[in-house]
Write a protein that holds these residues in place. Structure first.
Motif, PDB file in Angstrom:
ATOM      1  N   SER A   1       1.912  11.709  -5.535  1.00 20.82           N
ATOM      2  CA  SER A   1       0.563  12.259  -5.628  1.00 20.82           C
ATOM      3  C   SER A   1       0.590  13.778  -5.784  1.00 20.82           C
ATOM      4  CB  SER A   1      -0.238  11.866  -4.383  1.00 20.82           C
ATOM      5  OG  SER A   1       0.470  12.204  -3.216  1.00 20.82           O
TER       6      SER A   1
ATOM      7  N   ARG B   1      -5.480   7.998   1.514  1.00 22.89           N
ATOM      8  CA  ARG B   1      -5.224   8.983   0.469  1.00 22.89           C
ATOM      9  C   ARG B   1      -4.533  10.232   0.994  1.00 22.89           C
ATOM     10  NH1 ARG B   1      -9.322  10.878  -2.666  1.00 22.89           N
ATOM     11  NH2 ARG B   1      -7.759  11.081  -4.288  1.00 22.89           N
ATOM     12  N   GLU B   2      -4.807  10.562   2.224  1.00 26.60           N
ATOM     13  CA  GLU B   2      -4.152  11.741   2.789  1.00 26.60           C
ATOM     14  C   GLU B   2      -2.799  11.404   3.403  1.00 26.60           C
ATOM     15  OE1 GLU B   2      -7.077  13.219   5.488  1.00 26.60           O
ATOM     16  OE2 GLU B   2      -8.420  13.868   3.894  1.00 26.60           O
ATOM     17  N   ARG B   3      -2.345  10.200   3.133  1.00 26.05           N
ATOM     18  CA  ARG B   3      -1.027   9.759   3.601  1.00 26.05           C
ATOM     19  C   ARG B   3      -0.898   9.845   5.111  1.00 26.05           C
ATOM     20  NH1 ARG B   3       0.962   7.449  -0.592  1.00 26.05           N
ATOM     21  NH2 ARG B   3      -0.199   8.259  -2.329  1.00 26.05           N
TER      22      ARG B   3
ATOM     23  N   ASP C   1      -6.968  13.674  -8.834  1.00 21.40           N
ATOM     24  CA  ASP C   1      -7.125  12.743  -7.725  1.00 21.40           C
ATOM     25  C   ASP C   1      -6.358  13.249  -6.505  1.00 21.40           C
ATOM     26  OD1 ASP C   1      -8.109  10.459  -6.548  1.00 21.40           O
ATOM     27  OD2 ASP C   1      -6.237   9.387  -6.888  1.00 21.40           O
ATOM     28  N   TYR C   2      -6.580  14.526  -6.245  1.00 18.60           N
ATOM     29  CA  TYR C   2      -5.838  15.180  -5.182  1.00 18.60           C
ATOM     30  C   TYR C   2      -6.452  14.947  -3.799  1.00 18.60           C
ATOM     31  CZ  TYR C   2      -4.556  19.010  -2.075  1.00 18.60           C
ATOM     32  OH  TYR C   2      -4.176  19.747  -0.986  1.00 18.60           O
ATOM     33  N   ALA C   3      -5.597  14.733  -2.838  1.00 22.23           N
ATOM     34  CA  ALA C   3      -6.032  14.698  -1.441  1.00 22.23           C
ATOM     35  C   ALA C   3      -4.995  15.466  -0.643  1.00 22.23           C
ATOM     36  CB  ALA C   3      -6.139  13.259  -0.932  1.00 22.23           C
ATOM     37  N   PRO C   4      -5.429  16.345   0.241  1.00 26.67           N
ATOM     38  CA  PRO C   4      -4.466  17.166   0.976  1.00 26.67           C
ATOM     39  C   PRO C   4      -3.561  16.314   1.853  1.00 26.67           C
ATOM     40  CG  PRO C   4      -6.680  17.420   1.879  1.00 26.67           C
ATOM     41  CD  PRO C   4      -6.811  16.614   0.636  1.00 26.67           C
TER      42      PRO C   4
ATOM     43  N   GLN D   1      -4.682   1.430  -6.027  1.00 29.00           N
ATOM     44  CA  GLN D   1      -4.622   2.796  -6.532  1.00 29.00           C
ATOM     45  C   GLN D   1      -3.626   3.648  -5.750  1.00 29.00           C
ATOM     46  OE1 GLN D   1      -8.429   4.668  -6.403  1.00 29.00           O
ATOM     47  NE2 GLN D   1      -7.621   6.606  -7.176  1.00 29.00           N
TER      48      GLN D   1
END
Lengths: 339, 339
Positions: free
Chosen positions: B2, A113-115, B45-48, A138
């Motif tokens: 995102s 999710r944090e790429r 649905d945020y992720a830094p 997702q």
DNA sequence: TCCTCAATTGACAACGTTATCATTTATGCT
DNA sequence: AGCATAAATGATAACGTTGTCAATTGAGGA
């Protein structure tokens, strides 16, 4: 503090963009300018900052390889993974993944999710469980699976040919003269496991060797499983003359059990396995086994993933590579009095 | 695409800085604001983005672990490394390093110079050779070494106690009744190797067992070396009743050789090793051995490195942890007629 | 010599965070 | 109420690259 592209540009009397072009071997730079820039880079001992590049290109330049606990099979895979790491622009991040392990899930989720990773290579026995499936869908992170539990047209994978390998080994045993061949089977939900069992059965059928249900034993593919299964097999009224472990770990367990019982291998009973783990050649006698072309499998998988990441469609998204037999000292013709 | 911190700020009706504060658990945020932000994060649905954080903080949040080829000992280390990876903010990048391998050097140099890693953990048999030494000095990248070849006050390290381990095992053999104990020695430039040899010699001396030079054999610590050395030892006029391999790989080679020669282990000759590799318990008979507390060593090493990275001075920069004996079936009292 | 077009070069915005410091708001005290 | 002080918040500048597009230069032809 190390030099930046700006320092280089200043020293080389040009814009940062030109320096960028030189670094990335882009066209449209005169020989003279290029040389000035290269000299400046040399002088300042400049190296581009990877974090900055990652940010602006929105790429992590990192591939995550999912491994189950670091065991024997894993170290073989790992060895090749690291080897390939050299040749690519991508760094490789090893992540262990136990479906039941909350921490490993959290970590993986953060990575995706944090790429922090661009794509995943999933190695057995890891597989796309519901959690992974959700996460991957997702986040849209591409992945390639190595020998998936189940094959579906949507999932890109690279696998060894389990059916053919088991067939070849069983055939070889039959040709040696064995006709009471036990098979130590593995988890039923595992495609490879089923394929190996079917390869074994197919060879029996082709050579018209009677298949006996009591000679197919559950082993869970681990050492203890093989150990137990071998004891059971040898306790049968008509014990096998050969034990074919669906995995080397199981076969090693069987070998251990036979030696404990004082049964001579291969004189009285032959043993063989599947996977060609490194220690298959370090036990006595050396374990005959079926080898997947692990190196090639891993290499193809990573290349396939990179193709997908860079939007080049790979030649094929589903690859099955042939296995081969590795015969060592643990197999021989059965004792003549039993024929 | 995102969501970014900006989107969150907009939705939560506050500045991006406030969002940043919430993410990083900084003080000076009202309960109400924090909740608004958390809700917005949830909604979007945020992720830094880690790359951005890396850039601005000038940290890669990545630790590089240098491994020699992915062998047995390495997989034990690796297993723990991955395990620790969970608990830290740092990602772990495995890099194989062969001193002679140009490609691996180039890759490592790029990793360090491009600031893709913040620090290094060097695992045996990797060590600070001239190339590494230059690279590390020039780039100023901190590192911690696991069981270094040589110990100097400047280099932070964590090591197992090789001397004490070898002493304990030799003592144990002597107490079992052995007094002709062969030792399979390793590379002379390796501190651990020397310590193990000295531990062996020290125990002989303490118990007044005559030391024989012909019972100390070169094995290079690998399987083949142990194999050869055992054959030589058994060919002596007064062959040993116990063979102590300075490494498990050598001991396994010796075990293999004895079994080839038809020598019974442990009835006729005892065998033991050092390292407690996973397969030490999977051969027959199980190999008695000395275990370093690898898990603890790795954990301490990584923690030490992180302490250094975050400018907290670690409690100690030089740590030696005690070894312990793991007795299995390959050792027993010597045959009575030989005593 | 001038014009056209391609090749080269550069200015500046973006990427998504954290860090600095100024500003606003709340709190406590006289 | 008025003031001092602390707490909360925000505007804006980094961080070091790459990407966009405009500006400049150079070459070739009329």
């Amino acid at each position: 503090m190390s030099a930046t592209i700006k320092d280089v540009a200043e020293l080389a009397q040009c814009s940062i963009k030109t320096v960028s072009r030189v670094i990335n071997a882009e066209p449209h730079v005169t020989e003279a300018t290029r040389n000035r820039v290269l000299a400046a880079i040399q002088t300042l001992d400049y190296a581009p900052n990877f974090s900055a590049r990652r940010l602006v290109q929105r790429r992590a330049y990192m591939i995550c390889v999912l491994l189950h606990e670091a065991g024997f099979y894993q170290s073989t895979i790992l060895s090749k993974v690291l080897d390939i790491g050299y040749q690519q622009d991508y760094d490789i991040l090893i992540q262990s993944y136990y479906p039941s392990h909350t921490k490993s899930k959290e970590k993986l989720e953060a990575l995706v999710r944090e790429r922090r990773v661009d794509g995943l290579v999933i190695t057995p026995p890891c597989d796309v469980d519901p959690f992974l499936s959700d996460l991957l869908a997702q986040s849209g992170v591409p992945y390639v699976q190595i020998t998936p539990l189940n094959r579906t047209p949507e999932v890109p994978y690279v696998a060894g040919d389990d059916y053919q390998g088991a067939y070849l080994m069983t055939e070889r045993l039959i040709l040696m003269g064995h006709w009471r061949i036990a098979f130590l089977s593995g988890p039923r939900n595992h495609r490879a496991s089923i394929d190996r069992l079917y390869g074994y059965k197919a060879a029996l059928e082709v050579y018209r060797v009677p298949a006996r249900d009591d000679l197919v034993l559950e082993s869970l593919y681990n050492f203890d499983g093989g150990h137990n299964a071998a004891r059971i097999a040898m306790g049968l009224a008509e014990p096998p003359t050969a034990i074919f472990g669906g995995s080397d770990e199981a076969a090693l367990g069987a070998l251990f059990a036979l030696q404990e019982m004082g049964v001579k291998v291969p004189e009285e009973v032959s043993v063989c396995g599947f996977d060609d783990l490194p220690q298959a050649q370090q036990v006595w006698p050396g374990l005959s086994t079926v080898a997947h072309p692990v190196d090639e499998i891993v290499e193809r998988a990573i290349r396939m993933l990179i193709s997908i990441l860079t939007k080049r469609e790979p030649e094929s998204r589903q690859v099955v590579l042939p296995s081969r037999l590795v015969m060592r000292g643990s197999t021989a013709a059965p004792p003549p009095d039993l024929n």
